[in-house]
Write a protein that holds these residues in place. Structure first.
Motif, PDB file in Angstrom:
ATOM      1  N   GLU A  61       0.830  -1.202   0.000  1.00  0.00           N
ATOM      2  CA  GLU A  61       0.000   0.000   0.000  1.00  0.00           C
ATOM      3  C   GLU A  61       0.869   1.258   0.000  1.00  0.00           C
ATOM      4  O   GLU A  61       0.410   2.327  -0.370  1.00  0.00           O
ATOM      5  CB  GLU A  61      -0.918   0.013   1.234  1.00  0.00           C
ATOM      6  N   GLU A  62       2.108   1.140   0.452  1.00  0.00           N
ATOM      7  CA  GLU A  62       3.000   2.288   0.619  1.00  0.00           C
ATOM      8  C   GLU A  62       4.290   2.106  -0.169  1.00  0.00           C
ATOM      9  O   GLU A  62       5.069   1.198   0.125  1.00  0.00           O
ATOM     10  CB  GLU A  62       3.344   2.480   2.106  1.00  0.00           C
ATOM     11  N   PHE A  63       4.542   2.977  -1.150  1.00  0.00           N
ATOM     12  CA  PHE A  63       5.769   2.880  -1.932  1.00  0.00           C
ATOM     13  C   PHE A  63       7.004   3.034  -1.054  1.00  0.00           C
ATOM     14  O   PHE A  63       8.025   2.389  -1.290  1.00  0.00           O
ATOM     15  CB  PHE A  63       5.779   3.926  -3.051  1.00  0.00           C
ATOM     16  N   ASP A  64       6.924   3.880  -0.026  1.00  0.00           N
ATOM     17  CA  ASP A  64       8.069   4.059   0.879  1.00  0.00           C
ATOM     18  C   ASP A  64       8.501   2.738   1.505  1.00  0.00           C
ATOM     19  O   ASP A  64       9.681   2.524   1.765  1.00  0.00           O
ATOM     20  CB  ASP A  64       7.749   5.064   1.992  1.00  0.00           C
ATOM     21  N   ALA A  65       7.549   1.847   1.757  1.00  0.00           N
ATOM     22  CA  ALA A  65       7.882   0.544   2.330  1.00  0.00           C
ATOM     23  C   ALA A  65       8.744  -0.265   1.368  1.00  0.00           C
ATOM     24  O   ALA A  65       9.641  -1.000   1.790  1.00  0.00           O
ATOM     25  CB  ALA A  65       6.606  -0.224   2.679  1.00  0.00           C
ATOM     26  N   VAL A  66       8.514  -0.099   0.075  1.00  0.00           N
ATOM     27  CA  VAL A  66       9.303  -0.818  -0.931  1.00  0.00           C
ATOM     28  C   VAL A  66      10.743  -0.315  -0.929  1.00  0.00           C
ATOM     29  O   VAL A  66      11.686  -1.099  -0.951  1.00  0.00           O
ATOM     30  CB  VAL A  66       8.675  -0.683  -2.336  1.00  0.00           C
ATOM     31  N   THR A  67      10.912   1.007  -0.901  1.00  0.00           N
ATOM     32  CA  THR A  67      12.277   1.532  -0.902  1.00  0.00           C
ATOM     33  C   THR A  67      13.003   1.170   0.381  1.00  0.00           C
ATOM     34  O   THR A  67      14.204   0.904   0.355  1.00  0.00           O
ATOM     35  CB  THR A  67      12.307   3.058  -1.128  1.00  0.00           C
ATOM     36  N   GLU A  79      21.683  -0.818  -9.593  1.00  0.00           N
ATOM     37  CA  GLU A  79      20.813   0.161 -10.231  1.00  0.00           C
ATOM     38  C   GLU A  79      19.415  -0.443 -10.224  1.00  0.00           C
ATOM     39  O   GLU A  79      19.244  -1.630 -10.509  1.00  0.00           O
ATOM     40  CB  GLU A  79      21.265   0.437 -11.658  1.00  0.00           C
ATOM     41  N   ALA A  80      18.429   0.375  -9.895  1.00  0.00           N
ATOM     42  CA  ALA A  80      17.076  -0.140  -9.734  1.00  0.00           C
ATOM     43  C   ALA A  80      16.096   0.517 -10.690  1.00  0.00           C
ATOM     44  O   ALA A  80      16.215   1.699 -11.000  1.00  0.00           O
ATOM     45  CB  ALA A  80      16.607   0.070  -8.300  1.00  0.00           C
ATOM     46  N   HIS A  81      15.149  -0.282 -11.110  1.00  0.00           N
ATOM     47  CA  HIS A  81      13.985   0.204 -11.849  1.00  0.00           C
ATOM     48  C   HIS A  81      12.787  -0.421 -11.151  1.00  0.00           C
ATOM     49  O   HIS A  81      12.664  -1.658 -11.106  1.00  0.00           O
ATOM     50  CB  HIS A  81      14.045  -0.218 -13.315  1.00  0.00           C
ATOM     51  N   ILE A  82      11.930   0.419 -10.584  1.00  0.00           N
ATOM     52  CA  ILE A  82      10.768  -0.063  -9.835  1.00  0.00           C
ATOM     53  C   ILE A  82       9.531   0.510 -10.508  1.00  0.00           C
ATOM     54  O   ILE A  82       9.365   1.730 -10.574  1.00  0.00           O
ATOM     55  CB  ILE A  82      10.840   0.364  -8.355  1.00  0.00           C
ATOM     56  N   ALA A  83       8.691  -0.376 -11.038  1.00  0.00           N
ATOM     57  CA  ALA A  83       7.541   0.071 -11.814  1.00  0.00           C
ATOM     58  C   ALA A  83       6.254  -0.559 -11.302  1.00  0.00           C
ATOM     59  O   ALA A  83       6.206  -1.771 -11.079  1.00  0.00           O
ATOM     60  CB  ALA A  83       7.730  -0.298 -13.284  1.00  0.00           C
ATOM     61  N   PRO A  84       5.211   0.257 -11.135  1.00  0.00           N
ATOM     62  CA  PRO A  84       3.897  -0.307 -10.822  1.00  0.00           C
ATOM     63  C   PRO A  84       3.357  -1.043 -12.043  1.00  0.00           C
ATOM     64  O   PRO A  84       3.580  -0.624 -13.185  1.00  0.00           O
ATOM     65  CB  PRO A  84       3.043   0.915 -10.481  1.00  0.00           C
ATOM     66  N   VAL A  85       2.683  -2.146 -11.817  1.00  0.00           N
ATOM     67  CA  VAL A  85       2.139  -2.949 -12.910  1.00  0.00           C
ATOM     68  C   VAL A  85       0.692  -3.324 -12.617  1.00  0.00           C
ATOM     69  O   VAL A  85       0.243  -3.307 -11.472  1.00  0.00           O
ATOM     70  CB  VAL A  85       2.976  -4.235 -13.146  1.00  0.00           C
TER      71      VAL A  85
END
Length: 98
Positions: A61-67, A79-85
């Motif tokens: 629910e929280e993008f900050d939790a992913v980072t 190097e990271a690429h993080i994309a919502p799908v």
């Protein structure tokens, strides 16, 4: 929100190298507990050793939790690429709503 996180690294930063093994073991050993503690559903984790890449399927629910989950040392050495799908089913539903 569901996300695909792709991480790539140079051969020098490869976690299979002897000098990086301890970091790799620590991060991998704690990844499921860390995800749970942060409210991140770690749905899948893959590695392509010959391409020096990691792939994670995550839901949160929280993008900050992913980072925070992917944070040091993974985001330090990669190097990271993080994309919502969206699933194809969800995308189709959205199209039919219009």
């Amino acid at each position: 929100m569901q996300l695909i996180a792709t991480h790539t690294h140079s051969p020098d930063h490869c976690w299979a190298r002897e000098e990086n093994e301890e970091v790799a073991k620590d991060w991998i050993a704690g990844m499921y507990d860390r995800a749970e503690d942060l409210g991140v559903d770690l749905q899948a984790a893959y590695v392509t050793p010959n391409e020096h890449a990691f792939y994670f399927v995550l839901e949160t629910e929280e993008f900050d939790a992913v980072t925070t989950f992917l944070g040091p040392s993974l985001l330090t050495d990669h190097e990271a690429h993080i994309a919502p799908v969206l699933s194809f089913e969800r995308a189709e539903e959205a199209l039919l709503e219009d």
